[in-house]
Scaffold this active site. Structure first.
Site, short mmCIF file in Angstrom:
data_model
loop_
_atom_site.label_atom_id
_atom_site.label_comp_id
_atom_site.label_asym_id
_atom_site.label_seq_id
_atom_site.Cartn_x
_atom_site.Cartn_y
_atom_site.Cartn_z
N GLY A 71 0.70 -0.92 0.16
CA GLY A 71 0.16 0.09 -0.09
C GLY A 71 0.85 1.30 0.09
N THR A 72 1.87 1.17 0.86
CA THR A 72 2.92 2.39 0.96
C THR A 72 3.39 2.91 -0.47
OG1 THR A 72 3.40 2.01 2.96
CG2 THR A 72 4.90 3.56 2.00
N ASN A 147 -8.23 3.87 8.57
CA ASN A 147 -7.49 2.51 9.34
C ASN A 147 -7.98 2.63 10.75
OD1 ASN A 147 -5.61 4.99 8.37
ND2 ASN A 147 -4.47 4.05 9.99
N GLN A 175 -7.77 0.24 3.15
CA GLN A 175 -8.84 -0.54 4.37
C GLN A 175 -10.02 -0.53 3.77
OE1 GLN A 175 -7.77 -1.41 7.09
NE2 GLN A 175 -5.57 -0.76 7.62
N SER A 195 -3.43 -2.87 -0.76
CA SER A 195 -2.28 -3.49 0.10
C SER A 195 -2.83 -5.08 0.16
CB SER A 195 -2.15 -2.83 1.09
OG SER A 195 -1.26 -3.73 2.02
N GLY A 196 -1.96 -6.01 -0.25
CA GLY A 196 -2.36 -7.37 0.01
C GLY A 196 -2.47 -7.79 1.27
N HIS A 197 -1.71 -7.43 2.30
CA HIS A 197 -1.61 -7.96 3.63
C HIS A 197 -3.08 -7.45 4.71
CE1 HIS A 197 0.16 -4.93 6.47
NE2 HIS A 197 0.32 -4.33 5.34
N THR A 233 11.70 -7.03 -11.23
CA THR A 233 11.12 -8.45 -11.40
C THR A 233 9.83 -8.53 -10.47
OG1 THR A 233 13.08 -9.32 -12.15
CG2 THR A 233 11.60 -10.85 -11.47
N CYS A 322 3.44 4.89 19.07
CA CYS A 322 4.85 5.62 19.44
C CYS A 322 5.62 6.28 18.35
CB CYS A 322 5.59 4.38 19.76
SG CYS A 322 7.05 4.66 20.94
N1 PLP Z 1 -2.94 2.98 3.79
C1 PLP Z 1 -3.69 2.75 4.94
C2 PLP Z 1 -4.95 3.41 4.97
C3 PLP Z 1 -3.32 1.62 5.77
O1 PLP Z 1 -3.91 1.22 6.98
C4 PLP Z 1 -1.97 1.14 5.37
C5 PLP Z 1 -1.36 -0.03 6.15
O2 PLP Z 1 -1.62 0.02 7.63
C6 PLP Z 1 -1.09 1.41 4.47
C7 PLP Z 1 -1.49 2.71 3.66
C8 PLP Z 1 0.09 0.93 3.90
O3 PLP Z 1 0.03 -0.23 3.44
P1 PLP Z 1 1.39 -1.06 3.49
O4 PLP Z 1 1.59 -1.77 5.07
O5 PLP Z 1 1.09 -2.30 2.52
O6 PLP Z 1 2.55 -0.40 3.19
#
Ligand code: PLP
Length: 386
Positions: A71-72, A147, A175, A195-197, A233, A322
């Site tokens: 996602g980042t 989130n 989210q 984001s996959g996770h 890749t 934190c």
């Molecule tokens: N954007 C939102 C709203 C998120 O909650 C998160 C992860 O917590 C991200 C972006 C970042 O995604 P990633 O952890 O896959 O880089």
């Protein structure tokens, strides 16, 4: 000891079906999708199948999907890739750091950024976005679901405003994906991150939807991967996992998954609000994704509550993070108008597709008793209630 995980907005477990789908791409079908031989062809077709699956989840064409490392990276690509020197960008005060700090970097680089506020329910008001538009505004980036609170933002209205003003619209749907239906045609966005996770695929996988015909400046230079929009890749097993998770999510959305999940979320939230005094649901009055509940407990330190619950087997997160060695209240909750104390005394519960009713019962049992125990030893609470 029973261990219950209600922190799925932080990360979700890879589902067994997703893991099984990925396995051959580590062991036997490990080829480079760019190779022309048998192994390469298998790998390429797996990547393209996954692209179609991710596209279907978003109602996008396969060619509009760019695989990223998460996602980042998708957020960075969707923002840095669409702006130029001298531009003005609009975002909100409740974005994830992946968008917030990207916008801060744009400011350091000399671009102008407007951070639109949210109302007390945690919603960006489309009119605020419209008012922020200037002659040199290039991009609006507003998240689809928050989130921390799960509050769904009015992205279709914002998309309309962006289109009328001829401004790019990016939305961070990390989210929202897999929790509520997403249709990029209805949102009318130019770019959308997932984001996959967060959808039961592995960490380090993700994608950016980029509307057909939109020119983007890549972040990474190298080979001609991803139609020259993201060199490197491909993460073959990860992409297969993301595609499988997207398929599972699509079926789950079609088969009443959100309503069932919302019922479990509402049960835990209502039960806590009824059995504990001096609490409330952050963003409770707004439309929310079905898996998230953010609850404040007055006279309780969120971090202490998280630790106490963890010791009893329940993993959740608090409304504080934190930062630079100190525990800071969440900027999202502060932006909604919560006091520092309430923000710090907030707990986030987030369900996943693996969450069971028994796990919810366990949380319903231990949260009120743990809050009561912490309040018993809180001098502030004892003084007020003496
Ligand atoms: N954007 C939102 C709203 C998120 O909650 C998160 C992860 O917590 C991200 C972006 C970042 O995604 P990633 O952890 O896959 O880089």
């Amino acid at each position: 000891m029973l261990r219950v995980y209600l922190d799925n907005n932080a990360s979700t477990p890879v589902l067994p079906e997703v893991f099984e789908a990925m396995r051959p791409y580590y062991l036997e079908r490990f080829g480079n999708p760019s190779s022309i031989h048998h192994y390469g062809q298998h790998a390429r077709s797996a990547v393209e199948r996954a692209r179609t699956s991710v596209g279907s989840l978003l109602n996008a064409r396969p060619a509009e999907i760019i695989f990223t490392s998460g996602g980042t990276e998708a957020d960075n690509l969707g923002i840095f890739g669409l702006v130029r020197n001298g531009d003005h960008v609009i975002t909100s005060t409740i974005e994830h750091s992946a968008v917030m700090n990207t916008c801060k970097r744009l400011e350091q680089m000399g671009l102008e950024v407007t951070y639109v506020p949210v109302n007390g329910r945690g919603e960006v008001e489309p009119e605020e976005v419209r008012k922020a538009i200037r002659s040199h505004t290039r991009l609006i980036s507003i998240m689809m679901a928050n989130n921390e609170t799960g509050v769904i933002q009015p992205v279709a209205e914002i998309g309309k405003i962006a289109l009328e003003a001829d401004v790019f619209f990016h939305t961070d749907a990390v989210q929202a994906a897999g929790k509520v239906p997403i249709d990029v045609q209805k949102i009318q966005c130019d770019a959308l991150s997932i984001s996959g996770h967060k959808i039961h695929a592995p960490q380090g996988t993700g994608a950016l939807f980029l509307k057909k015909g939109t020119l983007i400046q890549p972040l990474l230079y190298g080979g001609n991967h991803e139609r020259q929009r993201r060199a490197g890749t491909e993460n073959l097993p990860g992409i297969v996992g993301l595609g499988t998770a997207a398929e599972i999510s699509r079926k789950w959305l079609e088969h009443n998954g959100p309503a069932e999940m919302a019922a479990m979320r509402d049960r835990i939230e209502n039960s806590i609000l009824e059995s504990v005094d001096e609490t409330g649901a952050n963003g409770g009055g707004a439309p929310r994704v079905p898996n998230t509940s953010s609850i404040y407990f007055d006279h309780v330190e969120g971090e202490a509550l998280v630790i106490a619950l963890d010791l009893k087997g329940l993993s959740v997160s608090s409304g504080a993070a934190c930062s630079s060695g100190a525990i800071e209240p969440s900027h999202v909750l502060l932006a909604m108008g919560l006091s520092h104390e309430r923000a710090r005394g907030s707990l986030r519960l987030s369900l996943g597709k693996q969450t069971t009713k028994d796990e919810i019962d366990f949380a319903i049992q231990i949260i009120p008793e743990t809050v009561a125990r912490l309040r018993e030893i809180s001098p502030v609470y004892q003084k007020i209630h003496a």
